[in-house]
Design a protein around this motif. Sequence first.
Motif, PDB file in Angstrom:
ATOM      1  N   HIS A 136       0.831  -1.196   0.000  1.00 16.80           N
ATOM      2  CA  HIS A 136       0.000   0.000   0.000  1.00 16.80           C
ATOM      3  C   HIS A 136       0.873   1.256   0.000  1.00 16.80           C
ATOM      4  O   HIS A 136       0.518   2.263  -0.579  1.00 16.80           O
ATOM      5  CB  HIS A 136      -0.987  -0.005   1.165  1.00 16.80           C
ATOM      6  CG  HIS A 136      -0.391   0.329   2.490  1.00 16.80           C
ATOM      7  ND1 HIS A 136      -0.618   1.519   3.120  1.00 16.80           N
ATOM      8  CD2 HIS A 136       0.446  -0.387   3.287  1.00 16.80           C
ATOM      9  CE1 HIS A 136       0.029   1.538   4.268  1.00 16.80           C
ATOM     10  NE2 HIS A 136       0.688   0.388   4.393  1.00 16.80           N
ATOM     11  N   ASN A 137       2.053   1.150   0.619  1.00 17.03           N
ATOM     12  CA  ASN A 137       2.982   2.265   0.500  1.00 17.03           C
ATOM     13  C   ASN A 137       4.331   1.759   0.014  1.00 17.03           C
ATOM     14  O   ASN A 137       5.378   2.148   0.478  1.00 17.03           O
ATOM     15  CB  ASN A 137       3.136   2.990   1.827  1.00 17.03           C
ATOM     16  CG  ASN A 137       3.743   2.049   2.863  1.00 17.03           C
ATOM     17  OD1 ASN A 137       3.805   0.831   2.642  1.00 17.03           O
ATOM     18  ND2 ASN A 137       4.183   2.624   3.958  1.00 17.03           N
ATOM     19  N   THR A 138       4.256   0.802  -0.922  1.00 16.63           N
ATOM     20  CA  THR A 138       5.456   0.100  -1.360  1.00 16.63           C
ATOM     21  C   THR A 138       6.610   1.017  -1.676  1.00 16.63           C
ATOM     22  O   THR A 138       7.717   0.843  -1.184  1.00 16.63           O
ATOM     23  CB  THR A 138       5.170  -0.711  -2.642  1.00 16.63           C
ATOM     24  OG1 THR A 138       3.873  -1.219  -2.552  1.00 16.63           O
ATOM     25  CG2 THR A 138       6.203  -1.781  -2.786  1.00 16.63           C
ATOM     26  N   ARG A 139       6.372   1.911  -2.559  1.00 14.03           N
ATOM     27  CA  ARG A 139       7.433   2.755  -3.079  1.00 14.03           C
ATOM     28  C   ARG A 139       8.337   3.285  -1.969  1.00 14.03           C
ATOM     29  O   ARG A 139       9.502   2.924  -1.844  1.00 14.03           O
ATOM     30  CB  ARG A 139       6.801   3.924  -3.864  1.00 14.03           C
ATOM     31  CG  ARG A 139       7.713   4.495  -4.894  1.00 14.03           C
ATOM     32  CD  ARG A 139       8.116   3.448  -5.970  1.00 14.03           C
ATOM     33  NE  ARG A 139       7.003   2.955  -6.743  1.00 14.03           N
ATOM     34  CZ  ARG A 139       6.413   3.645  -7.727  1.00 14.03           C
ATOM     35  NH1 ARG A 139       6.832   4.838  -8.045  1.00 14.03           N
ATOM     36  NH2 ARG A 139       5.431   3.122  -8.387  1.00 14.03           N
ATOM     37  N   ALA A 140       7.778   4.088  -1.136  1.00 16.81           N
ATOM     38  CA  ALA A 140       8.563   4.747  -0.096  1.00 16.81           C
ATOM     39  C   ALA A 140       9.180   3.740   0.869  1.00 16.81           C
ATOM     40  O   ALA A 140      10.336   3.838   1.241  1.00 16.81           O
ATOM     41  CB  ALA A 140       7.700   5.739   0.652  1.00 16.81           C
ATOM     42  N   SER A 141       8.395   2.737   1.243  1.00 17.38           N
ATOM     43  CA  SER A 141       8.907   1.823   2.264  1.00 17.38           C
ATOM     44  C   SER A 141      10.017   0.950   1.694  1.00 17.38           C
ATOM     45  O   SER A 141      10.969   0.617   2.381  1.00 17.38           O
ATOM     46  CB  SER A 141       7.778   0.964   2.825  1.00 17.38           C
ATOM     47  OG  SER A 141       7.723  -0.273   2.147  1.00 17.38           O
ATOM     48  N   ARG A 201      12.083   1.868  -0.575  1.00 18.91           N
ATOM     49  CA  ARG A 201      13.244   2.741  -0.610  1.00 18.91           C
ATOM     50  C   ARG A 201      13.913   2.802   0.758  1.00 18.91           C
ATOM     51  O   ARG A 201      15.128   2.659   0.886  1.00 18.91           O
ATOM     52  CB  ARG A 201      12.805   4.151  -1.035  1.00 18.91           C
ATOM     53  CG  ARG A 201      13.780   4.743  -2.020  1.00 18.91           C
ATOM     54  CD  ARG A 201      13.515   6.099  -2.511  1.00 18.91           C
ATOM     55  NE  ARG A 201      14.771   6.836  -2.535  1.00 18.91           N
ATOM     56  CZ  ARG A 201      15.794   6.526  -3.309  1.00 18.91           C
ATOM     57  NH1 ARG A 201      15.703   5.503  -4.146  1.00 18.91           N
ATOM     58  NH2 ARG A 201      16.911   7.216  -3.259  1.00 18.91           N
ATOM     59  N   HIS A 202      13.077   2.966   1.765  1.00 20.44           N
ATOM     60  CA  HIS A 202      13.640   3.036   3.109  1.00 20.44           C
ATOM     61  C   HIS A 202      14.304   1.726   3.479  1.00 20.44           C
ATOM     62  O   HIS A 202      15.400   1.684   4.053  1.00 20.44           O
ATOM     63  CB  HIS A 202      12.538   3.385   4.113  1.00 20.44           C
ATOM     64  CG  HIS A 202      13.038   3.468   5.512  1.00 20.44           C
ATOM     65  ND1 HIS A 202      12.814   2.494   6.443  1.00 20.44           N
ATOM     66  CD2 HIS A 202      13.806   4.414   6.129  1.00 20.44           C
ATOM     67  CE1 HIS A 202      13.394   2.831   7.581  1.00 20.44           C
ATOM     68  NE2 HIS A 202      14.010   3.999   7.427  1.00 20.44           N
ATOM     69  N   HIS A 203      13.628   0.656   3.126  1.00 21.27           N
ATOM     70  CA  HIS A 203      14.154  -0.656   3.470  1.00 21.27           C
ATOM     71  C   HIS A 203      15.524  -0.896   2.827  1.00 21.27           C
ATOM     72  O   HIS A 203      16.463  -1.381   3.464  1.00 21.27           O
ATOM     73  CB  HIS A 203      13.165  -1.728   3.006  1.00 21.27           C
ATOM     74  CG  HIS A 203      13.679  -3.110   3.192  1.00 21.27           C
ATOM     75  ND1 HIS A 203      14.286  -3.809   2.174  1.00 21.27           N
ATOM     76  CD2 HIS A 203      13.723  -3.907   4.284  1.00 21.27           C
ATOM     77  CE1 HIS A 203      14.653  -4.984   2.633  1.00 21.27           C
ATOM     78  NE2 HIS A 203      14.340  -5.073   3.902  1.00 21.27           N
ATOM     79  N   ASN A 204      15.653  -0.544   1.572  1.00 23.04           N
ATOM     80  CA  ASN A 204      16.931  -0.746   0.887  1.00 23.04           C
ATOM     81  C   ASN A 204      18.039   0.090   1.509  1.00 23.04           C
ATOM     82  O   ASN A 204      19.158  -0.381   1.700  1.00 23.04           O
ATOM     83  CB  ASN A 204      16.796  -0.381  -0.593  1.00 23.04           C
ATOM     84  CG  ASN A 204      16.097  -1.472  -1.380  1.00 23.04           C
ATOM     85  OD1 ASN A 204      15.846  -2.559  -0.850  1.00 23.04           O
ATOM     86  ND2 ASN A 204      15.769  -1.175  -2.629  1.00 23.04           N
ATOM     87  N   ARG A 205      17.706   1.324   1.785  1.00 21.66           N
ATOM     88  CA  ARG A 205      18.712   2.192   2.393  1.00 21.66           C
ATOM     89  C   ARG A 205      19.205   1.609   3.709  1.00 21.66           C
ATOM     90  O   ARG A 205      20.401   1.567   3.979  1.00 21.66           O
ATOM     91  CB  ARG A 205      18.100   3.583   2.626  1.00 21.66           C
ATOM     92  CG  ARG A 205      19.129   4.604   3.059  1.00 21.66           C
ATOM     93  CD  ARG A 205      18.481   5.951   3.361  1.00 21.66           C
ATOM     94  NE  ARG A 205      19.357   6.736   4.209  1.00 21.66           N
ATOM     95  CZ  ARG A 205      20.299   7.545   3.755  1.00 21.66           C
ATOM     96  NH1 ARG A 205      20.459   7.691   2.461  1.00 21.66           N
ATOM     97  NH2 ARG A 205      21.088   8.196   4.584  1.00 21.66           N
TER      98      ARG A 205
END
Lengths: 211, 211, 211, 211
Positions: C7-12, C14-18
């Motif tokens: 549902h908020n894949t994009r941002a999360s 990104r955060h997860h990868n960082r």
Amino acid sequence: MPPFSSHNTRASKRHHNRQAILHAARAVFAERGFGGTTVRDIIRRTDLATGTFYNYFDSKDEVFAALNETIGGGLREKLSHARTSALDFQSFVENNYRVYFGYFATHRENYFLMRSNRGREGGNQVMQGPQVQAGVAEMSADIRQAIAAGVLPAMDADYLAASLAGIAFGVLDIMMERDPIDPEAATLFATHLAIYGIGGLSQMRKDKGED
Amino acid sequence: MPPFSSHNTRASKRHHNRQAILHAARAVFAERGFGGTTVRDIIRRTDLATGTFYNYFDSKDEVFAALNETIGGGLREKLSHARTSALDFQSFVENNYRVYFGYFATHRENYFLMRSNRGREGGNQVMQGPQVQAGVAEMSADIRQAIAAGVLPAMDADYLAASLAGIAFGVLDIMMERDPIDPEAATLFATHLAIYGIGGLSQMRKDKGED
Amino acid sequence: MPPFSSHNTRASKRHHNRQAILHAARAVFAERGFGGTTVRDIIRRTDLATGTFYNYFDSKDEVFAALNETIGGGLREKLSHARTSALDFQSFVENNYRVYFGYFATHRENYFLMRSNRGREGGNQVMQGPQVQAGVAEMSADIRQAIAAGVLPAMDADYLAASLAGIAFGVLDIMMERDPIDPEAATLFATHLAIYGIGGLSQMRKDKGED
Amino acid sequence: MPPFSSHNTRASKRHHNRQAILHAARAVFAERGFGGTTVRDIIRRTDLATGTFYNYFDSKDEVFAALNETIGGGLREKLSHARTSALDFQSFVENNYRVYFGYFATHRENYFLMRSNRGREGGNQVMQGPQVQAGVAEMSADIRQAIAAGVLPAMDADYLAASLAGIAFGVLDIMMERDPIDPEAATLFATHLAIYGIGGLSQMRKDKGED
DNA sequence: GATGAATGAGGTTTCATTCAT
DNA sequence: AATGAATGAAACCTCATTCAT
């Protein structure tokens, strides 16, 4: 000037050093091959200094050549002598093999050296070790002569000479791995194979002719 | 987008580059030998960058090995196939030689590569090129079998296998120098020499026995 | 689009990868130091690809900086909070040490990371790890304030701040080697040493004055 | 022939070159740190050739070690001498600091070198510069002795030695930034802090005991 | 955004050969 | 002639970063 130590010091020392380098070089080339050997490896087995090497040889290549020259010379001479004493073609072949196998049976260092052939220049690694070159070329000539003299039927002299050398190489490798090294057995094996094989080669023409 | 060239580009490009390196390496090794070849020599014949080499091979040794693997594999397979179709010992030998000479007649690059064997590590330069290794070992096994089966009289299988390989090598070198290259002639020559020679080897025992 | 997973894949994502990169980086830097770490070492501990690294950080330097920023931030915040709750100078020092030793007692990874400081640029390796920089600077300011407020007698604030940090470093290294790690003991030791030492520093002036 | 320059040239030139490399290395390490320094950087500040470096040192690591050895040796010797002349614990500490600060006040190059510690292998960056190692270890031993002799009350010798070294480090960094460099002031500051601090450590036990 | 191969400058080290002593 | 350090080109290999897909 010291009283004794040196009535012909100059020349003999020179000779001694040259021999020392050759001796060391042979060992190292045998162990590591041409490419894997450094001039310092050689000189380290000597009590000389790096620079001294170049008083005796112009390059690494040159020691290698000199070494092969020396060894090849010894073997070539023996082969040549053996050949002159051959009465017929069989003993010609047999003497060749006997000298060849006998030489390496008593000069293992040289066997290993011979196998350490350099790894550049696309030279034939098998049949073109300088020692063998000589043998093959001279044998090839002798074969032609034998054909001309009617001792052998017409056949491909180059193929034959190369084959005889190939047999020598192959058998030599096996012989050197065995303990004890038995050059006489190797000689007999190679001789039989070669002589009967040559006998068969005359058949070849007939086979063809009878088609 | 070009119509064909890229349906699975990634993988195919990778394959293409690997082939390019192998191809260049084969040429350079053949020209300069293993020791005389540098990684830069190889990569220079390519439109790749130095570092790219190391994406495909870990070292110079490894390309060389891969190359021999490839070539050896091809030849080994052909030899193996030839052998299974042999009905008797003569055709066994003859098939071997025919495949062997035929292979190099149509793959000159590989012939030159094979002769460029590396010059370190005292490995046998003649009989231990990976391609030949295979042939000799398998041939040696087959000979033992033939002896066990009574097809051949008792004789020294290792000496024989080494000799057959030696003949192959010797004849090959001459064959490749000629123009035109005539693998069939080489095959017949080698086969006759070998078969009749082998015939003579049984005599050997008798000669000895009759002393 | 899959119904749940995002549902908020994009941002999360990104955060997860960082976070994944930072986590891996911390471990590798701690193990091998800055100079000994390659970007590939970092990415290998991740299920990301090399290039992806550069979507999150501009360079190796930058991850390192971000890491120190993160860690330093955490520590700085805790220290800051500890400081505001100090009623007198002794508890100011004691709280600082308690937070400092406590932090590393529960964040061993960060201790090792801190010791892995890069080995180029002549930066001070001891007192200039970003985390400490903050502490020292703020402590130095606080000391000046204390002097100005008459809580402390006049003394060299920079020397004192540097010394307090030096004690922290020295004691920390010993503490981390012990088992069990006892941050409270370290805190008490450092606090006593510092407080009484500071007491002595007022004597210094007097000693001098009484000459 | 120059009148002086060459009475035992060979050896002296060798020594001269070694010194030249060490000198250049010290400068570069100080500027760029261990990891940031390349052998080429070092040799470039010299009128020697790349290869020559390897006549004197086997690797970058080795120059670095030699450098620390040299420097550490000098400092260690001075510290050792200072220690023997100490009559009581205060003068023991004071002498140590005086020598330490005095040394770097007159050897700025070495101060910068010392801060350039390598950035790999998780070695402690603070307390394990070879120079300091010596000081800390010997100091730790001396402290234990003092405790055993009743000169000092029982306390944690390792924490104390590490703290004294930490103070030295911290103060040194400030001292070196100032102009003029005043090692005597640094010595007095550190000594007062340490001596009175140590005095307070005995209180610690009592505080605890009186609970 | 993610991927991972390609890039190529630059690092360390070796070694045949030269050269001052 | 002997010495052995100096030379420097060149080898092998690494790795931060870019870029086409």
